[in-house]
Design an enzyme around this catalytic site. Structure first.
Site, PDB file in Angstrom:
ATOM      1  N   CYS A 107      28.719  24.628  52.534  1.00 31.00           N
ATOM      2  CA  CYS A 107      29.750  25.486  51.954  1.00 31.00           C
ATOM      3  C   CYS A 107      31.081  25.370  52.703  1.00 31.00           C
ATOM      4  O   CYS A 107      31.126  25.590  53.917  1.00 31.00           O
ATOM      5  CB  CYS A 107      29.267  26.930  51.984  1.00 31.00           C
ATOM      6  SG  CYS A 107      30.524  28.139  51.512  1.00 31.00           S
TER       7      CYS A 107
ATOM      8  N   TYR B  70      36.370  23.961  42.428  1.00 30.18           N
ATOM      9  CA  TYR B  70      35.318  24.728  41.747  1.00 30.18           C
ATOM     10  C   TYR B  70      35.737  25.058  40.318  1.00 30.18           C
ATOM     11  O   TYR B  70      34.893  25.083  39.403  1.00 30.18           O
ATOM     12  CB  TYR B  70      35.016  26.008  42.517  1.00 30.18           C
ATOM     13  CG  TYR B  70      34.223  25.777  43.769  1.00 30.18           C
ATOM     14  CD1 TYR B  70      32.835  25.825  43.762  1.00 30.18           C
ATOM     15  CD2 TYR B  70      34.857  25.493  44.985  1.00 30.18           C
ATOM     16  CE1 TYR B  70      32.091  25.608  44.917  1.00 30.18           C
ATOM     17  CE2 TYR B  70      34.127  25.272  46.139  1.00 30.18           C
ATOM     18  CZ  TYR B  70      32.748  25.326  46.099  1.00 30.18           C
ATOM     19  OH  TYR B  70      32.019  25.093  47.235  1.00 30.18           O
TER      20      TYR B  70
END
Length: 316
Positions: free
Chosen positions: A57, A183
């Site tokens: 992440c 994203y």
């Protein structure tokens, strides 16, 4: 990804139907602070805090970098989740050391039994109050930057007062267009939403390329938190975002200044050890079955991160 609803886990993806196919990120649910204020609930103490992260992440990666740069490794311990995020969300490969939890959502409900929201990393846990201090990465790195200086004696400042306005401007530009922009491309479920995010992403990268051609770092000669917030997206870009998130107009390797800048940051003391391409590729390609239903993880690409970057020649 899944989420908790009044403390009960639900395996549900983001509902992009409500937003015209656009991916909308949910705000963090825990937003407290570690400070030196004697009246503060959370004060800086060695061994008091525990950090839960994913090596995949980019948001969690920020906190690992600041923990490394600020000499906090011996003061704040870390648990790394599995790279596989499937029906139970983030899981631990082995039961984590504080409570023996096997799922990150169990840590959330330990902090707030009826918690509602996404279960994300990073998580900064307080062992004294048995609660989550914060799950907002941008605020955790600010705590790491200054709150523990008296404890560590490390006064390196990545958010200095006289540069805060410039740093904030860069953060405000980079977050929607690049950090979250990849994203917004990858999780878009309509052509128009994808193309809107794609255009904004590469326009922003082009602007950064022009800026970094003549500026050593984002804010001149000062290495700041804005650089590290950008770095965690750049280092993942060619490995996963180009292919998996369809961010394929250019690679970072195709931007001479951006690529050299990324390599300089990667080669700084202690940074390479915070980067794990196995976790990065495994997580994205294996966990996002809606995007990659075969769960086949690419072998490549081969990334040139160790060769000379030449950034020391850049001057204002």
């Amino acid at each position: 990804m899944g989420k908790l609803v009044e403390g009960v886990w639900h395996d549900v993806w983001y509902d992009t139907n409500k937003s015209g196919g656009k991916f909308v990120r949910e705000d963090a649910g825990f937003r407290d602070w570690v400070t030196n204020d004697q009246q503060a609930k959370f004060q800086p103490e060695s061994g008091r805090y525990h950090l839960y992260v994913s090596l995949a992440c980019p948001w969690a990666h920020r906190t690992l970098i600041l923990r490394q740069l600020k000499g906090l490794s011996e003061h704040i311990d870390v648990t790394v989740v599995s790279p596989d995020m499937l029906s139970e969300g983030w899981e631990f490969t082995e039961p984590e050391p504080l409570f023996g939890a096997t799922r990150l959502h169990q840590i959330y409900t330990r902090a707030k039994l009826d918690y509602t929201g996404r279960v994300t990393v990073p998580v900064l846990w307080d062992k004294k109050t048995q609660s989550i201090v914060s799950n907002e990465s941008s605020e955790i790195i600010r705590m790491f930057n200054s709150a523990f200086d008296d404890l560590t004696g490390n006064t390196d400042d990545y958010y200095p007062t006289h540069l805060q306005s410039d740093i904030d401007k860069w953060n405000e530009f980079i977050y929607p267009n690049i950090n979250n922009g990849v994203y917004r491309c990858g999780f878009a479920t309509s052509q128009s939403a994808y193309e809107e995010a794609f255009t904004a992403l590469f326009s922003a990268l082009d602007q950064l390329e022009a800026h970094l051609t003549t500026s050593r770092y984002l804010v001149g000669e000062a290495l700041t938190e804005a650089d590290w917030r950008l770095f965690t997206t750049l280092i993942r870009f060619d490995a996963v975002y180009v292919g998996h998130f369809k961010c394929n107009q250019k690679r970072i390797a195709d931007y001479p200044a951006l690529n050299a800048y990324m390599k300089e940051l990667y080669q700084m003391d202690g940074i390479a050890q915070t980067v794990d391409f196995y976790h990065i590729k495994r997580h994205y390609y294996f966990s996002h079955v809606g995007i990659n239903p075969t769960q086949v993880v690419p072998t490549g690409p081969v990334l040139d991160l160790a060769s000379p970057h030449g950034r020391e020649r850049i001057s204002l």
